[in-house]
Scaffold this motif. Structure first.
Motif, PDB file in Angstrom:
ATOM      1  N   ALA A  77       0.846  -1.201   0.000  1.00 26.96           N
ATOM      2  CA  ALA A  77       0.000   0.000   0.000  1.00 26.96           C
ATOM      3  C   ALA A  77       0.880   1.248   0.000  1.00 26.96           C
ATOM      4  O   ALA A  77       1.926   1.279   0.644  1.00 26.96           O
ATOM      5  CB  ALA A  77      -0.913  -0.002   1.218  1.00 26.96           C
ATOM      6  N   LYS A  78       0.437   2.255  -0.712  1.00 28.24           N
ATOM      7  CA  LYS A  78       1.188   3.520  -0.783  1.00 28.24           C
ATOM      8  C   LYS A  78       0.983   4.369   0.470  1.00 28.24           C
ATOM      9  O   LYS A  78       1.730   5.308   0.705  1.00 28.24           O
ATOM     10  CB  LYS A  78       0.740   4.328  -2.005  1.00 28.24           C
ATOM     11  CG  LYS A  78       1.070   3.676  -3.318  1.00 28.24           C
ATOM     12  CD  LYS A  78       2.378   4.176  -3.823  1.00 28.24           C
ATOM     13  CE  LYS A  78       2.556   3.760  -5.272  1.00 28.24           C
ATOM     14  NZ  LYS A  78       3.651   4.469  -5.868  1.00 28.24           N
ATOM     15  N   ASN A  79      -0.022   4.045   1.272  1.00 26.68           N
ATOM     16  CA  ASN A  79      -0.324   4.866   2.444  1.00 26.68           C
ATOM     17  C   ASN A  79       0.168   4.237   3.754  1.00 26.68           C
ATOM     18  O   ASN A  79      -0.334   4.575   4.826  1.00 26.68           O
ATOM     19  CB  ASN A  79      -1.821   5.143   2.516  1.00 26.68           C
ATOM     20  CG  ASN A  79      -2.641   3.882   2.733  1.00 26.68           C
ATOM     21  OD1 ASN A  79      -2.154   2.772   2.539  1.00 26.68           O
ATOM     22  ND2 ASN A  79      -3.889   4.054   3.112  1.00 26.68           N
ATOM     23  N   LEU A  80       1.155   3.340   3.681  1.00 26.76           N
ATOM     24  CA  LEU A  80       1.698   2.752   4.903  1.00 26.76           C
ATOM     25  C   LEU A  80       2.315   3.851   5.769  1.00 26.76           C
ATOM     26  O   LEU A  80       2.898   4.807   5.255  1.00 26.76           O
ATOM     27  CB  LEU A  80       2.754   1.695   4.579  1.00 26.76           C
ATOM     28  CG  LEU A  80       2.266   0.466   3.828  1.00 26.76           C
ATOM     29  CD1 LEU A  80       3.437  -0.461   3.514  1.00 26.76           C
ATOM     30  CD2 LEU A  80       1.208  -0.277   4.630  1.00 26.76           C
ATOM     31  N   GLU A  81       2.178   3.696   7.078  1.00 26.61           N
ATOM     32  CA  GLU A  81       2.726   4.694   7.996  1.00 26.61           C
ATOM     33  C   GLU A  81       4.251   4.615   8.032  1.00 26.61           C
ATOM     34  O   GLU A  81       4.819   3.550   8.271  1.00 26.61           O
ATOM     35  CB  GLU A  81       2.186   4.470   9.401  1.00 26.61           C
ATOM     36  CG  GLU A  81       2.721   5.464  10.408  1.00 26.61           C
ATOM     37  CD  GLU A  81       2.277   5.179  11.832  1.00 26.61           C
ATOM     38  OE1 GLU A  81       2.770   5.874  12.731  1.00 26.61           O
ATOM     39  OE2 GLU A  81       1.451   4.279  12.053  1.00 26.61           O
ATOM     40  N   ILE A  82       4.883   5.749   7.775  1.00 23.74           N
ATOM     41  CA  ILE A  82       6.347   5.842   7.862  1.00 23.74           C
ATOM     42  C   ILE A  82       6.712   6.232   9.287  1.00 23.74           C
ATOM     43  O   ILE A  82       6.230   7.237   9.809  1.00 23.74           O
ATOM     44  CB  ILE A  82       6.908   6.892   6.895  1.00 23.74           C
ATOM     45  CG1 ILE A  82       6.585   6.528   5.447  1.00 23.74           C
ATOM     46  CG2 ILE A  82       8.423   7.040   7.082  1.00 23.74           C
ATOM     47  CD1 ILE A  82       6.947   7.599   4.445  1.00 23.74           C
ATOM     48  N   GLU A  83       7.551   5.412   9.898  1.00 18.51           N
ATOM     49  CA  GLU A  83       8.092   5.744  11.217  1.00 18.51           C
ATOM     50  C   GLU A  83       9.530   6.199  11.012  1.00 18.51           C
ATOM     51  O   GLU A  83      10.211   5.742  10.094  1.00 18.51           O
ATOM     52  CB  GLU A  83       8.025   4.539  12.138  1.00 18.51           C
ATOM     53  CG  GLU A  83       6.596   4.088  12.414  1.00 18.51           C
ATOM     54  CD  GLU A  83       6.555   2.924  13.370  1.00 18.51           C
ATOM     55  OE1 GLU A  83       6.926   3.124  14.545  1.00 18.51           O
ATOM     56  OE2 GLU A  83       6.164   1.832  12.931  1.00 18.51           O
ATOM     57  N   THR A  84      10.001   7.091  11.878  1.00 15.74           N
ATOM     58  CA  THR A  84      11.343   7.647  11.743  1.00 15.74           C
ATOM     59  C   THR A  84      12.019   7.714  13.106  1.00 15.74           C
ATOM     60  O   THR A  84      11.397   8.121  14.087  1.00 15.74           O
ATOM     61  CB  THR A  84      11.279   9.069  11.135  1.00 15.74           C
ATOM     62  OG1 THR A  84      10.655   9.000   9.848  1.00 15.74           O
ATOM     63  CG2 THR A  84      12.674   9.658  10.980  1.00 15.74           C
ATOM     64  N   ILE A  85      13.283   7.307  13.124  1.00 11.75           N
ATOM     65  CA  ILE A  85      14.104   7.427  14.327  1.00 11.75           C
ATOM     66  C   ILE A  85      15.381   8.162  13.940  1.00 11.75           C
ATOM     67  O   ILE A  85      16.028   7.827  12.947  1.00 11.75           O
ATOM     68  CB  ILE A  85      14.441   6.051  14.930  1.00 11.75           C
ATOM     69  CG1 ILE A  85      13.158   5.354  15.384  1.00 11.75           C
ATOM     70  CG2 ILE A  85      15.422   6.195  16.094  1.00 11.75           C
ATOM     71  CD1 ILE A  85      13.364   3.937  15.904  1.00 11.75           C
ATOM     72  N   LEU A  86      15.727   9.168  14.720  1.00 12.14           N
ATOM     73  CA  LEU A  86      16.956   9.935  14.504  1.00 12.14           C
ATOM     74  C   LEU A  86      18.084   9.296  15.296  1.00 12.14           C
ATOM     75  O   LEU A  86      17.906   8.958  16.466  1.00 12.14           O
ATOM     76  CB  LEU A  86      16.753  11.386  14.958  1.00 12.14           C
ATOM     77  CG  LEU A  86      17.961  12.311  14.832  1.00 12.14           C
ATOM     78  CD1 LEU A  86      18.330  12.542  13.372  1.00 12.14           C
ATOM     79  CD2 LEU A  86      17.672  13.640  15.512  1.00 12.14           C
ATOM     80  N   VAL A  87      19.236   9.120  14.644  1.00  8.64           N
ATOM     81  CA  VAL A  87      20.441   8.638  15.318  1.00  8.64           C
ATOM     82  C   VAL A  87      21.575   9.613  15.024  1.00  8.64           C
ATOM     83  O   VAL A  87      21.615  10.226  13.955  1.00  8.64           O
ATOM     84  CB  VAL A  87      20.840   7.209  14.894  1.00  8.64           C
ATOM     85  CG1 VAL A  87      19.784   6.198  15.292  1.00  8.64           C
ATOM     86  CG2 VAL A  87      21.102   7.118  13.396  1.00  8.64           C
ATOM     87  N   SER A  88      22.469   9.759  15.989  1.00  6.89           N
ATOM     88  CA  SER A  88      23.621  10.621  15.768  1.00  6.89           C
ATOM     89  C   SER A  88      24.828  10.023  16.475  1.00  6.89           C
ATOM     90  O   SER A  88      24.699   9.119  17.304  1.00  6.89           O
ATOM     91  CB  SER A  88      23.360  12.047  16.269  1.00  6.89           C
ATOM     92  OG  SER A  88      23.719  12.198  17.609  1.00  6.89           O
ATOM     93  N   GLU A  89      25.986  10.556  16.142  1.00  9.00           N
ATOM     94  CA  GLU A  89      27.218  10.084  16.766  1.00  9.00           C
ATOM     95  C   GLU A  89      27.226  10.350  18.263  1.00  9.00           C
ATOM     96  O   GLU A  89      27.997   9.743  18.996  1.00  9.00           O
ATOM     97  CB  GLU A  89      28.437  10.726  16.107  1.00  9.00           C
ATOM     98  CG  GLU A  89      28.518  12.231  16.311  1.00  9.00           C
ATOM     99  CD  GLU A  89      29.688  12.849  15.559  1.00  9.00           C
ATOM    100  OE1 GLU A  89      30.848  12.669  16.002  1.00  9.00           O
ATOM    101  OE2 GLU A  89      29.432  13.484  14.517  1.00  9.00           O
TER     102      GLU A  89
END
Length: 141
Positions: A77-89
């Motif tokens: 499906a094109k409407n799947l929920e995008i989850e995002t996690i930020l990572v840094s050094e």
């Protein structure tokens, strides 16, 4: 299993700093690689894995790790929920993305490096890897 963050920490003294993630187990890890996105293409997307679980740790700079749970491998499906996690050094954490997801790796800073620990041997990657166009799911900010 769901995506999760395995938290670590760091210790600093006059000798420098040690970063660690002591609760991460290498038991199922088969291989690792380091990702450095080009300045011309700061987003590496979308790569799905039916069998392989991914574990991401930021070595330098910062990244956004975007991921979606795939509902249908041939025609998701094109409407799947995008989850995002930020990572840094400066974070000492590993982002675990289980099999059954597609991910997109977005470099936020130049010269950023991300290490990926994979659970599938290289000999099985061709039958596991499913790629979708960069714009299949639109990443916002």
């Amino acid at each position: 299993m769901n995506p999760k963050i395995v938290k670590g920490g760091s210790f600093s003294d006059h000798r420098g700093t040690i970063s660690y993630v002591n609760d991460f187990s290498f038991k199922d890890i088969e291989r690792f690689y380091i990702i450095s996105n080009s300045d011309e293409s700061p987003i590496r997307a979308w790569q799905g894995h039916k069998l392989d679980a991914k574990n991401f740790y930021c070595l330098s700079g910062s990244f956004k790790i975007h991921f979606v749970k795939i509902d249908n491998w041939e025609n998701p499906a094109k409407n799947l929920e995008i989850e995002t996690i930020l990572v840094s050094e400066f974070d000492s954490k590993i982002v675990y993305i289980p099999a059954g997801y597609a991910n997109a790796i977005e470099a936020i800073e130049r010269n950023s490096k991300l290490i990926s620990f994979s659970t599938l041997p290289l000999t099985s990657v061709k039958e596991d890897d499913v790629r979708y166009p960069l714009d299949y799911w639109l990443i916002n900010g």
